[in-house]
Scaffold this active site. Structure first.
Site, PDB file in Angstrom:
ATOM      1  N   LYS A  79     -12.863  29.698  39.653  1.00  0.00           N
ATOM      2  CA  LYS A  79     -13.944  28.699  39.599  1.00  0.00           C
ATOM      3  C   LYS A  79     -13.673  27.703  38.473  1.00  0.00           C
ATOM      4  O   LYS A  79     -13.245  28.099  37.376  1.00  0.00           O
ATOM      5  CB  LYS A  79     -15.270  29.423  39.357  1.00  0.00           C
ATOM      6  CG  LYS A  79     -16.501  28.515  39.387  1.00  0.00           C
ATOM      7  CD  LYS A  79     -17.777  29.327  39.152  1.00  0.00           C
ATOM      8  CE  LYS A  79     -19.023  28.491  39.261  1.00  0.00           C
ATOM      9  NZ  LYS A  79     -20.259  29.246  38.987  1.00  0.00           N
ATOM     10  N   SER A 154     -23.751  28.926  42.550  1.00  0.00           N
ATOM     11  CA  SER A 154     -22.905  27.779  42.307  1.00  0.00           C
ATOM     12  C   SER A 154     -21.411  28.037  42.533  1.00  0.00           C
ATOM     13  O   SER A 154     -20.641  27.088  42.611  1.00  0.00           O
ATOM     14  CB  SER A 154     -23.093  27.318  40.859  1.00  0.00           C
ATOM     15  OG  SER A 154     -22.671  28.333  39.954  1.00  0.00           O
ATOM     16  N   SER A 178     -25.148  33.237  40.898  1.00  0.00           N
ATOM     17  CA  SER A 178     -24.088  32.363  41.425  1.00  0.00           C
ATOM     18  C   SER A 178     -22.848  33.058  41.944  1.00  0.00           C
ATOM     19  O   SER A 178     -21.989  32.406  42.525  1.00  0.00           O
ATOM     20  CB  SER A 178     -23.661  31.364  40.350  1.00  0.00           C
ATOM     21  OG  SER A 178     -24.570  30.308  40.330  1.00  0.00           O
TER      22      SER A 178
HETATM   23  N1  GLN Z   1     -28.832  29.027  41.212  1.00  0.00           N
HETATM   24  C1  GLN Z   1     -29.156  29.382  39.863  1.00  0.00           C
HETATM   25  C2  GLN Z   1     -29.289  28.129  39.037  1.00  0.00           C
HETATM   26  O1  GLN Z   1     -29.222  27.099  39.596  1.00  0.00           O
HETATM   27  C3  GLN Z   1     -28.100  30.268  39.312  1.00  0.00           C
HETATM   28  C4  GLN Z   1     -26.885  29.545  38.890  1.00  0.00           C
HETATM   29  C5  GLN Z   1     -25.839  30.436  38.333  1.00  0.00           C
HETATM   30  O2  GLN Z   1     -25.930  31.657  38.432  1.00  0.00           O
HETATM   31  N2  GLN Z   1     -24.877  29.838  37.675  1.00  0.00           N
HETATM   32  O3  GLN Z   1     -29.452  28.180  37.855  1.00  0.00           O
END
Ligand code: GLN
Length: 479
Positions: A79, A154, A178
């Protein structure tokens, strides 16, 4: 070799049996991934030179009769929030479009030391903020198993690459879901280890008290092996734990007889029936394998989203302050004064979601509001952790859905941040408690969309989590 379905064990066997060399595998994997990337946009860039250098090292170790490592020759996707020395790392942001890190994240160094071959960097929501990968400055990722739908976020690019077979395993990052949510949406395994289990050194900070690096794989075994490699104390991250790293794959014997599993009733409330049906089938399988499943309550769950979006944005507003156009980031050239330069660089560089979070975070930390929001959110966080601790007094693990719904359509929630935030109602609790949690494929909806089952265990008990996930994986086809 059938690149899209390779496992770590098959690669090892092929290398040691001289069926192919690591260099041949790397070249073929790169060719395949570059060709397929048009379908998903999962990779932002490939790093063929680095991949081939990694592969040559594995080949020479084998030629010298040395142990080539747990991940010998394994093509890995990373990532783009995890730093790779000399390989552009954008965090999905325009601001870092040309940023070349001067050092490697500890997880990257360990992965390469174990013989892993880094193919490239994967697309993600900007600074890991989002649940659909639509907040990337470099275009969304498309779900390889459900055309027209999001891969989740994400870490959408890493999940899509593994699902598509353009990487055997991948690294993602999880702050509130994420890794688990995109794993569930793409039908692969995704693991969020205990907070502190894996060093965060070289992981771009979003919300430091919640950030984790976590593995993606097509099998529980491969995910366990990847975690094995990257886990452990690192003097460069003072929050990394000193606890010994057990042999996770040893736990994968399929024996879950007599394990007590708690199914929290709060996690069945907002569930769509399409996801609920798949989860119910998974629960039946675990019961047939000899698990004792009982309903439990985690009463503070309803406050999790509110608490997370205060704590995470507060930390983000502070962490993102460093992107000011001076040291790392693209600089606006429309400015006459220093203050204007900061303003313009940040204004032009950050996308809408990052700006929303910086504003929210700054607000909740501001004098006069700190007690009402930030402090209260921290108290709620403690209650959520206590809910889990109390549950684990009676059960060995908690099982739950990962997301209330399967992969949604591209564009469906992008204009409604609240709906987007609700994607994470079942994943944020585990993040706030800092316990290990993962998504393992549980089945498909009638429309054929993948649904993951979440397994959560006590701090540092990843072994039990893998044991349960592995048993579900093995029995799913058989029952
Ligand atoms: N979807 C969650 C957010 O927008 C989690 C994101 C993540 O785990 N990096 O914060």
């Amino acid at each position: 070799m059938d690149i899209p379905s390779l496992t770590i064990t098959e690669i090892k066997t092929g290398l040691l049996g001289r069926q192919f060399s690591a260099a041949e595998l790397a070249a073929e994997a790169l060719r395949f991934a570059e060709k397929e990337n048009g379908v998903t946009n999962a990779y932002l860039r490939f790093c063929p030179e680095r991949a081939l250098a990694n592969a040559h090292q594995v080949d020479s170790r084998i030629a010298r009769g040395e142990d080539p490592g747990l991940l010998a020759g394994v093509p890995v996707a990373v990532k783009d929030v995890i730093l790779t020395k000399g390989v552009t790392t954008t965090c999905g942001s325009r601001l870092l479009a040309r940023y070349e890190p001067p050092y490697d994240a500890t997880a990257i160094a360990r992965l390469e030391q174990a013989g892993g071959v880094i193919l490239g960097k994967t697309n993600c929501d900007e600074f890991a903020m989002g649940s659909s990968n639509e907040n990337s400055a470099f275009g969304p990722v498309r779900n390889p198993v459900a055309p027209g739908r999001v891969p989740g976020g994400s870490s959408g690019g890493s999940a899509a690459a593994v699902a598509q077979g353009t990487a055997v395993v991948a690294l993602g990052s999880d702050t509130g879901g994420s890794v688990r949510q995109p794993a569930s949406f793409c039908g692969v395994v995704g693991v969020t280890p205990t907070y502190g289990r894996v060093s965060r050194y070289g992981l771009t900070a979003f919300a430091s008290s919640l950030d984790h690096i976590g593995p993606f794989a097509r099998t529980v075994h491969d995910a366990a092996l990847l975690l094995q490699v990257i886990a452990g104390r690192d003097p460069n991250d003072s929050t990394s734990a000193n606890a010994p790293v057990p042999d996770y794959t040893a736990a994968l014997d399929g024996n879950v007889k007599g394990l007590k599993l708690g199914l929290p009733r709060e996690y069945l409330k907002d569930l769509t029936s399409e996801t609920g049906d798949v989860i119910a089938r998974g629960v039946e399988i675990l019961k047939r394998l000899g698990c004792e499943v009982r309903e439990i309550s985690l009463p503070s769950t309803e406050y999790a989203i509110a608490s997370y979006y205060i704590i995470a944005t507060a930390e983000a507003s502070s962490n993102l302050a460093r992107y000011d156009g001076v040291r790392y980031t693209c600089r606006s050239n429309r400015s006459d004064t220093l203050a204007e330069m900061y303003r313009n660089s940040r204004g032009e560089g950050f996308g809408a979601e990052c700006k929303r979070r910086i504003m929210l975070g700054t607000y909740v930390l501001s004098a006069g509001y700190y007690d009402a929001y930030y402090l209260k959110a921290q108290k709620v966080r403690a209650l959520i952790a206590r809910d889990f601790a109390q549950a684990f007094a009676g059960v060995d693990a908690v099982i739950a859905p990962v997301s209330p719904f399967p992969a949604f359509r591209l564009g469906e929630k992008v204009n409604d941040p609240l709906q987007m935030y609700l994607s994470d109602i079942y994943t944020i609790t585990g993040s706030l408690a800092g316990i290990p949690c993962m998504s393992v494929p549980c089945g498909e909806t009638v429309e054929g969309l993948p649904v993951g089952m979440q397994v959560l265990t006590r701090h540092f008990d990843e072994a039990t989590m893998f044991r349960i996930a592995g048993a579900l994986e093995q029995s799913r086809g058989a029952m």
